[in-house]
Design an enzyme around this catalytic site. Structure first.
Site, PDB file in Angstrom:
ATOM      1  N   CYS A   1      -2.928  -3.245   8.622  1.00  0.00           N
ATOM      2  CA  CYS A   1      -2.393  -1.685   9.319  1.00  0.00           C
ATOM      3  C   CYS A   1      -1.911  -1.879  10.580  1.00  0.00           C
ATOM      4  O   CYS A   1      -1.004  -1.093  10.738  1.00  0.00           O
ATOM      5  CB  CYS A   1      -3.546  -0.927   8.755  1.00  0.00           C
ATOM      6  SG  CYS A   1      -4.548  -0.907   7.242  1.00  0.00           S
TER       7      CYS A   1
ATOM      8  N   CYS B   1       0.766  -1.303   0.024  1.00  0.00           N
ATOM      9  CA  CYS B   1       0.037  -0.042  -0.009  1.00  0.00           C
ATOM     10  C   CYS B   1       0.846   1.189  -0.066  1.00  0.00           C
ATOM     11  O   CYS B   1       0.426   2.466  -0.258  1.00  0.00           O
ATOM     12  CB  CYS B   1      -0.920  -0.032   1.254  1.00  0.00           C
ATOM     13  SG  CYS B   1      -0.159   0.159   2.726  1.00  0.00           S
TER      14      CYS B   1
ATOM     15  N   ASP C   1       2.238   2.755   2.711  1.00  0.00           N
ATOM     16  CA  ASP C   1       2.178   3.492   3.589  1.00  0.00           C
ATOM     17  C   ASP C   1       3.565   3.397   4.608  1.00  0.00           C
ATOM     18  O   ASP C   1       4.105   2.142   4.604  1.00  0.00           O
ATOM     19  CB  ASP C   1       0.890   2.979   4.708  1.00  0.00           C
ATOM     20  CG  ASP C   1      -0.273   3.300   3.739  1.00  0.00           C
ATOM     21  OD1 ASP C   1      -0.331   4.274   2.815  1.00  0.00           O
ATOM     22  OD2 ASP C   1      -1.282   2.896   4.112  1.00  0.00           O
TER      23      ASP C   1
ATOM     24  N   CYS D   1      -3.213   5.196   5.955  1.00  0.00           N
ATOM     25  CA  CYS D   1      -4.661   5.228   5.835  1.00  0.00           C
ATOM     26  C   CYS D   1      -5.158   5.362   7.467  1.00  0.00           C
ATOM     27  O   CYS D   1      -4.542   5.563   8.303  1.00  0.00           O
ATOM     28  CB  CYS D   1      -4.986   3.791   5.381  1.00  0.00           C
ATOM     29  SG  CYS D   1      -4.580   2.453   6.576  1.00  0.00           S
TER      30      CYS D   1
HETATM   31 FE1  FES Z   1      -1.549   0.779   4.212  1.00  0.00          FE
HETATM   32 FE2  FES Z   1      -3.542   0.670   6.031  1.00  0.00          FE
HETATM   33  S1  FES Z   1      -3.734   0.382   3.896  1.00  0.00           S
HETATM   34  S2  FES Z   1      -1.155   0.510   6.031  1.00  0.00           S
END
Ligand code: FES
Length: 148
Positions: free
Chosen positions: A104, A35, A37, A60
Site C-alpha cells: 500500500c 486490490c 485501489d 484501504c
Molecule cells: Fe490496496 Fe492497500 S489493499 S492499497
C-alpha cells in the site's frame, strides 16, 4: 500487539492534505491492479520546491495513511527529495505497516514519482528515465499507449 501503529491510525482517521489542487503543476495517478485501489497526487511546484501537495486515495486504510504521511514528508521539499522518497521510508515514518500491507505504501511512492514526471513532461524539463524505474505501473503512459 495492535496490527496498526498509533501513527497509522492517526493518519487514517485524520488524513493530512486530502483534496485536489486546481491547475496543479504535476498530477500522478497510480493503481494497484490486484486490490483495485487508486491514488492520485497533485503537486504545486515553485522554483523546484513542492509548495503544496494534495491527494485523493480510493483505497484501504494503509493506503490512505501512506498518502497522508508521504505528502507530509515532501511538502516544502525540493523535487529531488520527493523523487528519493521510498515506500520503505513512508512505512518507517508510519512506525511500520503489517507485511501484507507494505504494498500500500508503494502506491504513495509511485504516485509521487508519477506526479513529478508529469510536471517534467508538461514543462519540457529533461530527465533521466532511470529515475522512474516503476514507470510501467505508474499509468502515466496509458494515454499514449494503444495496448490497453
Ligand atoms: Fe490496496 Fe492497500 S489493499 S492499497
Amino acid at each position: 500487539m495492535a496490527l496498526y501503529s498509533d501513527i497509522v491510525m492517526d493518519h487514517f482517521r485524520n488524513p493530512r492534505n486530502v483534496g485536489v489542487i486546481e491547475n496543479a503543476d504535476g498530477v500522478g495517478e497510480v493503481g494497484n491492479a490486484k486490490c483495485g485501489d487508486i491514488m492520485k497526487i497533485y503537486l504545486r511546484i515553485e522554483d523546484d520546491i513542492i509548495t503544496d501537495v494534495k491527494f485523493e486515495t480510493f483505497g484501504c486504510g494503509s493506503a490512505i495513511a501512506s498518502s497522508s504521511m508521504a505528502t507530509e514528508m515532501i511538502k516544502g521539499k525540493p523535487l529531488s527529495e520527493a523523487l528519493a522518497l521510498t515506500n520503505k521510508a513512508v512505512a518507517e515514518a508510519l512506525d511500520g505497516l503489517p507485511a501484507h500491507k507494505l504494498h500500500c505504501s508503494v502506491l504513495a511512492e509511485e504516485a509521487i514519482k508519477s506526479a513529478v514526471r508529469d510536471y517534467y513532461d508538461k514543462h519540457g524539463i529533461a530527465y533521466d528515465v532511470k529515475q522512474f524505474p516503476d514507470c510501467e505501473h505508474c499509468g502515466h503512459c496509458d494515454s499514449q499507449c494503444d495496448c490497453h
